[in-house]
Design a protein around this motif. Structure first.
Motif: not given
Length: 197
Positions: A30-54
């Motif tokens: 999940t995006i939330r689990k990834i964000a927690k492990i990476a130490g970033v917020n969910v919005a940053l993941i969406n900024y870089y990748f657009g979606s979990k699938e990407n």
């Protein structure tokens, strides 16, 4: 400076996704689990990748690129063909050991990773396996393409299979393969190429 920060953050997110896939499987990412492990917020993941699938697709692509990179050892003229084969098998096995889910993922037809799979298979067909077969031919003296294909299958299979079934393998044999990749590959190389070692 911003580009370096972007790269570092993006790589941390990719690494977190790979770690999560390794530990929990692709379906549980999940995006939330990834964000927690990476130490970033969910919005940053969406900024870089657009979606979990990407993100998953790009993480898988990075793994497949690592697998493709293992074939560069066959371009090193300072190594004998036997040394190239041994080095390749060790590198390849270590990636599968670190990310055991990749074997199942590569052979499944999954739309998230289909493009990456096909690019990897195209590479294997056009370049990778030819390099491997040439090294086997040089090390063994074998010239028959069918026999070389069988030898290649034996070498990859004997190297990867115990890794893929490590818990069962250890239970049945009492011998943990995962801690002994180098020993396994050394024995395999000696058995196949004893005349050239």
């Amino acid at each position: 400076m911003k580009n370096k920060e972007d790269y570092t953050t993006k790589q941390a997110i990719l690494n977190a996704a790979l770690d999560l896939m390794k530990d929990e499987g692709i379906k549980r990412v999940t995006i939330r689990k990834i964000a927690k492990i990476a130490g970033v917020n969910v919005a940053l993941i969406n900024y870089y990748f657009g979606s979990k699938e990407n993100l998953i697709s790009e993480a898988i692509q990075s793994l497949l690129t690592s697998l493709k990179d293992t074939f560069t050892i066959f371009d090193d003229p300072s190594l004998t063909s036997t040394e190239q084969i041994k080095g390749f098998l060790l590198q390849y096995a270590r990636i599968f050991q670190q990310y055991p889910f990749i074997a199942h993922m590569v052979i499944q037809e999954n739309p998230l990773i289909f493009k990456s799979q096909m690019e990897y298979f195209d590479f294997l067909n056009a370049i990778g396996m030819k390099k491997f077969k040439n090294a086997i031919s040089e090390a063994s003296g074998e010239k028959d393409p069918k026999r070389l294909t069988i030898m290649m299958s034996h070498l990859i299979g004997a190297t990867l299979l115990p890794n893929l079934i490590d818990p069962i393998y250890e239970y049945v044999t009492g011998y943990p393969f995962s801690n002994n990749i180098e020993t396994q590959v050394d024995i395999l190389i000696q058995q196949y190429f004893s005349k050239s070692c």
